[in-house]
Design an enzyme around this catalytic site. Structure first.
Site, PDB file in Angstrom:
ATOM      1  N   ASP A 172       0.856  -1.181   0.000  1.00  0.00           N
ATOM      2  CA  ASP A 172       0.000   0.000   0.000  1.00  0.00           C
ATOM      3  C   ASP A 172       0.902   1.245   0.000  1.00  0.00           C
ATOM      4  OD1 ASP A 172      -2.358   1.665   0.498  1.00  0.00           O
ATOM      5  OD2 ASP A 172      -1.623   1.793   2.555  1.00  0.00           O
ATOM      6  N   ASP A 229      -0.258   5.235   0.741  1.00  0.00           N
ATOM      7  CA  ASP A 229      -0.535   6.264   1.755  1.00  0.00           C
ATOM      8  C   ASP A 229      -0.730   5.623   3.124  1.00  0.00           C
ATOM      9  OD1 ASP A 229      -1.133   9.039   0.212  1.00  0.00           O
ATOM     10  OD2 ASP A 229      -1.769   7.327  -0.997  1.00  0.00           O
ATOM     11  N   ASP A 274      -2.005  -0.313   5.825  1.00  0.00           N
ATOM     12  CA  ASP A 274      -2.389   0.302   7.107  1.00  0.00           C
ATOM     13  C   ASP A 274      -3.893   0.459   7.290  1.00  0.00           C
ATOM     14  OD1 ASP A 274      -2.445   2.450   5.076  1.00  0.00           O
ATOM     15  OD2 ASP A 274      -2.888   3.737   6.779  1.00  0.00           O
TER      16      ASP A 274
END
Length: 259
Positions: A24, A26, A204
């Site tokens: 991922d 961001d 996240d």
């Protein structure tokens, strides 16, 4: 896989050369910013990604909610295998599979969303082409932006057949169904250079859980970044700085092998 509630999770093992790595962006590789266009790529990250990409024989992919074009701009001159728009766009080593054109109704939804966001300084409507993201991180708690934007997104959903609401960190997104980060992992794992490797997914946000589950289904594992719980991830890292350090150690191992 059973969701993990306890804190903390153990750190991940060193990155092996037989892994297919899915990252991922961001909140994982990059620290979150008030606006998507304000993120910064830290010094050394692109070099580490390049080295790990080479170590894994090309089996490193970015899996993001951003469009592919934004990923290429952020990480230039790299042009990595990637999935954009939470799996609606998937690019392997050779080619890209792009999402369908936006429905005509989306233009009016976008105009209404922008008019609403103008009442809440700091809020942002991000136009992703076939998807819209409603951000309120910079609006401040108690400003009312979150409730207003969520309610608007829910109210227009019936006007967009085939769309659904995707929640995230200080954001909710109107996006087409039919794909997510897990389907992107499935697609890439079926093709070289990912095929036959052990997947590791690092992310996240709640949207990354689809990727975590897919990685486990292919015999791999997942690493959650930050303190979001519950999660199906087996391992944890505290933030993008720890992710970069973990990648840096793998890049260093590649450099040692090359000597």
């Amino acid at each position: 896989m059973t969701a993990v509630d306890a804190l903390p999770l153990p750190p991940p093992p060193p990155l092996g050369g037989d892994v297919a790595l899915f990252l991922d962006v961001d909140g994982t590789l990059l620290e979150l910013a008030d606006r998507p266009d304000l993120v910064r790529v830290p010094p050394g990250l692109i070099d580490s990604l390049q080295a790990v990409h080479e170590r894994l024989g090309g089996a490193l992919a970015l899996i993001s909610g951003r469009p592919l074009a934004q990923l290429d701009t952020l990480f230039a001159p790299l042009r990595l295998p990637a999935a954009g728009l939470h799996g609606l766009q998937v690019r392997g080593r050779e080619q890209a599979s792009l999402a369908d054109d936006a429905p005509p109704e989306l233009a009016a939804v976008l105009a209404g969303a922008r008019a609403l966001a103008a009442r809440f300084p700091g809020s942002l409507i991000e136009d992703k082409g076939t998807a819209l993201a409603f951000h309120w991180r910079a609006a401040g708690e108690g400003a009312g932006a979150e409730d207003a934007l969520r309610q608007y997104a829910e109210s227009v959903l019936p006007r967009l057949p085939g769309y659904f609401l995707q929640p995230g960190k200080d954001v909710v997104e109107l996006r087409p169904g039919g794909a997510h980060k897990g389907t992107a992992v499935d697609l890439l794992m079926a093709t070289p250079p990912f095929q036959g490797r052990t997947p590791v997914f690092v992310g996240d946000d709640l949207t990354d859980e689809h990727g975590f589950i897919a990685a486990a289904a292919h015999g791999g594992s997942a690493i959650v970044v930050g303190e979001r719980r519950p999660t199906s991830a087996r391992y944890g890292l505290r933030g993008p700085a720890e992710v970069m350090a973990w990648l840096g150690r793998a890049a260093l191992a590649e450099a040692e092998v090359a000597r």
